[in-house]
Design an enzyme around this catalytic site. Structure first.
Site, PDB file in Angstrom:
ATOM      1  N   PRO A   9       9.384   0.757 -37.332  1.00 27.46           N
ATOM      2  CA  PRO A   9       8.166   0.803 -38.124  1.00 27.46           C
ATOM      3  C   PRO A   9       7.878   2.177 -38.729  1.00 27.46           C
ATOM      4  O   PRO A   9       8.070   3.206 -38.093  1.00 27.46           O
ATOM      5  CB  PRO A   9       7.059   0.410 -37.145  1.00 27.46           C
ATOM      6  N   ASN A  10       7.453   2.118 -39.969  1.00 27.83           N
ATOM      7  CA  ASN A  10       7.004   3.259 -40.755  1.00 27.83           C
ATOM      8  C   ASN A  10       8.113   4.204 -41.205  1.00 27.83           C
ATOM      9  O   ASN A  10       7.847   5.150 -41.936  1.00 27.83           O
ATOM     10  CB  ASN A  10       5.912   4.052 -40.010  1.00 27.83           C
ATOM     11  N   TYR A  22       7.800  14.847 -40.295  1.00 31.16           N
ATOM     12  CA  TYR A  22       9.002  14.124 -40.715  1.00 31.16           C
ATOM     13  C   TYR A  22       9.679  14.686 -41.966  1.00 31.16           C
ATOM     14  O   TYR A  22      10.740  14.208 -42.356  1.00 31.16           O
ATOM     15  CB  TYR A  22       8.664  12.643 -40.927  1.00 31.16           C
ATOM     16  N   ASN A  74      16.648   4.108 -34.585  1.00 31.74           N
ATOM     17  CA  ASN A  74      15.406   4.840 -34.426  1.00 31.74           C
ATOM     18  C   ASN A  74      14.330   3.769 -34.309  1.00 31.74           C
ATOM     19  O   ASN A  74      13.856   3.250 -35.316  1.00 31.74           O
ATOM     20  CB  ASN A  74      15.136   5.760 -35.616  1.00 31.74           C
ATOM     21  N   GLU A  98      20.391   6.385 -29.770  1.00 27.51           N
ATOM     22  CA  GLU A  98      18.972   6.475 -30.106  1.00 27.51           C
ATOM     23  C   GLU A  98      18.739   7.774 -30.877  1.00 27.51           C
ATOM     24  O   GLU A  98      19.233   8.825 -30.475  1.00 27.51           O
ATOM     25  CB  GLU A  98      18.173   6.479 -28.799  1.00 27.51           C
ATOM     26  N   HIS A 100      15.692  10.202 -32.995  1.00 30.05           N
ATOM     27  CA  HIS A 100      14.309  10.483 -33.375  1.00 30.05           C
ATOM     28  C   HIS A 100      14.289  11.728 -34.236  1.00 30.05           C
ATOM     29  O   HIS A 100      14.906  12.742 -33.879  1.00 30.05           O
ATOM     30  CB  HIS A 100      13.422  10.683 -32.142  1.00 30.05           C
ATOM     31  N   ARG A 107       5.515  15.834 -28.129  1.00 28.55           N
ATOM     32  CA  ARG A 107       4.344  15.230 -28.772  1.00 28.55           C
ATOM     33  C   ARG A 107       3.429  14.616 -27.717  1.00 28.55           C
ATOM     34  O   ARG A 107       3.490  14.988 -26.543  1.00 28.55           O
ATOM     35  CB  ARG A 107       4.825  14.215 -29.816  1.00 28.55           C
ATOM     36  N   ARG A 111       4.420   9.283 -25.827  1.00 21.80           N
ATOM     37  CA  ARG A 111       5.705   9.264 -26.522  1.00 21.80           C
ATOM     38  C   ARG A 111       6.856   9.776 -25.653  1.00 21.80           C
ATOM     39  O   ARG A 111       8.003   9.761 -26.071  1.00 21.80           O
ATOM     40  CB  ARG A 111       5.637  10.105 -27.802  1.00 21.80           C
TER      41      ARG A 111
END
Length: 141
Positions: A9-10, A22, A74, A98, A100, A107, A111
Protein backbone atom coordinates in the site's frame (compact mmCIF):
# COMPACT_ATOMS: atom_id res chain seq x y z
CA UNK A 1 16.03 -16.21 -13.67
CA UNK A 2 12.62 -14.62 -13.03
CA UNK A 3 12.18 -12.10 -10.21
CA UNK A 4 8.87 -10.61 -9.09
CA UNK A 5 8.93 -7.25 -7.29
CA UNK A 6 5.87 -6.76 -5.10
CA UNK A 7 4.99 -3.44 -3.48
CA UNK A 8 2.25 -2.89 -0.95
CA UNK A 9 0.00 0.00 0.00
CA UNK A 10 0.90 3.55 -0.93
CA UNK A 11 4.11 2.60 -2.71
CA UNK A 12 2.44 3.78 -5.94
CA UNK A 13 2.52 7.23 -4.31
CA UNK A 14 6.33 7.48 -4.25
CA UNK A 15 7.40 11.01 -5.11
CA UNK A 16 4.21 12.39 -3.59
CA UNK A 17 4.03 10.61 -0.25
CA UNK A 18 6.21 12.03 2.53
CA UNK A 19 9.20 12.97 0.34
CA UNK A 20 11.24 13.72 3.48
CA UNK A 21 11.12 9.96 4.20
CA UNK A 22 10.70 8.35 0.78
CA UNK A 23 12.39 10.88 -1.52
CA UNK A 24 11.17 12.52 -4.71
CA UNK A 25 11.58 9.61 -7.15
CA UNK A 26 8.32 8.15 -8.44
CA UNK A 27 7.15 4.54 -8.56
CA UNK A 28 7.89 4.57 -12.31
CA UNK A 29 11.43 5.80 -11.54
CA UNK A 30 11.84 2.88 -9.13
CA UNK A 31 10.69 0.36 -11.73
CA UNK A 32 13.05 1.82 -14.35
CA UNK A 33 15.99 1.63 -11.92
CA UNK A 34 15.22 -2.01 -11.10
CA UNK A 35 14.76 -2.91 -14.79
CA UNK A 36 18.16 -1.39 -15.60
CA UNK A 37 19.90 -3.44 -12.90
CA UNK A 38 17.98 -6.59 -13.88
CA UNK A 39 19.14 -6.14 -17.48
CA UNK A 40 22.71 -5.70 -16.29
CA UNK A 41 22.43 -8.90 -14.23
CA UNK A 42 20.68 -10.81 -17.04
CA UNK A 43 17.48 -11.55 -15.14
CA UNK A 44 13.82 -11.08 -16.02
CA UNK A 45 11.88 -8.80 -13.71
CA UNK A 46 8.16 -8.12 -13.34
CA UNK A 47 6.24 -5.84 -10.99
CA UNK A 48 3.07 -5.93 -8.94
CA UNK A 49 1.67 -3.23 -6.67
CA UNK A 50 -1.55 -3.19 -4.72
CA UNK A 51 -3.11 -1.40 -1.80
CA UNK A 52 -5.09 -4.56 -0.98
CA UNK A 53 -3.75 -7.37 1.19
CA UNK A 54 -5.60 -10.16 -0.60
CA UNK A 55 -4.29 -9.03 -3.99
CA UNK A 56 -0.73 -9.21 -2.60
CA UNK A 57 -1.40 -12.75 -1.34
CA UNK A 58 -2.78 -13.67 -4.78
CA UNK A 59 0.37 -12.27 -6.46
CA UNK A 60 2.63 -14.32 -4.17
CA UNK A 61 0.63 -17.48 -4.86
CA UNK A 62 0.59 -16.82 -8.62
CA UNK A 63 4.38 -16.46 -8.54
CA UNK A 64 4.54 -20.16 -7.65
CA UNK A 65 2.51 -21.16 -10.71
CA UNK A 66 4.49 -18.75 -12.91
CA UNK A 67 7.70 -20.47 -11.78
CA UNK A 68 9.21 -17.27 -10.37
CA UNK A 69 12.69 -17.85 -8.94
CA UNK A 70 12.70 -15.02 -6.40
CA UNK A 71 10.50 -12.35 -4.87
CA UNK A 72 11.42 -8.88 -3.66
CA UNK A 73 8.66 -7.57 -1.43
CA UNK A 74 8.01 -4.27 0.25
CA UNK A 75 4.80 -5.03 2.13
CA UNK A 76 4.75 -1.41 3.36
CA UNK A 77 2.23 -1.05 6.21
CA UNK A 78 1.27 -4.74 5.93
CA UNK A 79 4.77 -5.57 7.20
CA UNK A 80 3.52 -4.87 10.70
CA UNK A 81 0.08 -6.47 10.48
CA UNK A 82 -0.12 -9.28 7.94
CA UNK A 83 0.18 -12.88 8.96
CA UNK A 84 -1.50 -13.64 5.61
CA UNK A 85 1.55 -12.38 3.69
CA UNK A 86 3.87 -14.36 5.96
CA UNK A 87 1.84 -17.51 5.35
CA UNK A 88 1.74 -16.92 1.59
CA UNK A 89 5.53 -16.59 1.35
CA UNK A 90 5.96 -19.71 3.49
CA UNK A 91 3.45 -21.59 1.33
CA UNK A 92 5.17 -20.95 -1.99
CA UNK A 93 8.72 -21.56 -0.78
CA UNK A 94 10.19 -18.97 -3.18
CA UNK A 95 13.29 -17.18 -1.86
CA UNK A 96 12.06 -13.74 -0.82
CA UNK A 97 13.85 -10.58 0.26
CA UNK A 98 12.01 -7.97 2.33
CA UNK A 99 12.78 -4.34 1.40
CA UNK A 100 11.97 -1.05 3.10
CA UNK A 101 12.93 2.36 1.73
CA UNK A 102 13.18 3.80 5.24
CA UNK A 103 14.39 1.95 8.31
CA UNK A 104 11.27 0.95 10.27
CA UNK A 105 13.39 0.37 13.38
CA UNK A 106 14.09 4.11 13.59
CA UNK A 107 10.44 5.11 13.23
CA UNK A 108 7.35 4.63 15.40
CA UNK A 109 7.51 1.67 17.75
CA UNK A 110 4.66 -0.20 16.00
CA UNK A 111 6.83 -0.31 12.87
CA UNK A 112 9.56 -2.29 14.65
CA UNK A 113 7.69 -5.58 14.16
CA UNK A 114 7.88 -7.39 10.81
CA UNK A 115 5.70 -10.45 10.45
CA UNK A 116 7.01 -11.34 6.99
CA UNK A 117 10.69 -11.29 7.97
CA UNK A 118 10.47 -14.82 9.40
CA UNK A 119 9.84 -16.19 5.89
CA UNK A 120 12.51 -14.13 4.10
CA UNK A 121 16.08 -14.99 3.17
CA UNK A 122 17.13 -11.39 3.79
CA UNK A 123 16.03 -7.89 4.65
CA UNK A 124 17.24 -4.57 3.26
CA UNK A 125 16.04 -1.50 5.10
CA UNK A 126 16.89 2.16 5.24
CA UNK A 127 18.91 2.27 2.00
CA UNK A 128 16.33 4.22 0.01
CA UNK A 129 15.30 3.01 -3.43
CA UNK A 130 18.75 1.48 -4.10
CA UNK A 131 17.80 -1.08 -1.44
CA UNK A 132 15.75 -2.81 -4.12
CA UNK A 133 18.93 -3.27 -6.17
CA UNK A 134 20.65 -4.80 -3.14
CA UNK A 135 17.71 -7.20 -2.78
CA UNK A 136 17.96 -8.10 -6.46
CA UNK A 137 21.65 -8.90 -6.09
CA UNK A 138 20.95 -11.02 -2.99
CA UNK A 139 18.54 -13.17 -5.01
CA UNK A 140 20.84 -13.44 -8.04
CA UNK A 141 23.80 -14.51 -5.89
Amino acid sequence: MKILVINGPNMNMLGIRQPEIYGSATYEDLKAMIREEANRLGVEVSFFQSNHEGALVDAIQQAYFNKVDGIIINPAAYTHTSVALLDAVKAVGIPTVEVHVSDPDTREEFRHVSYIRAACVGTVRGHGLPGYLEALRILVE
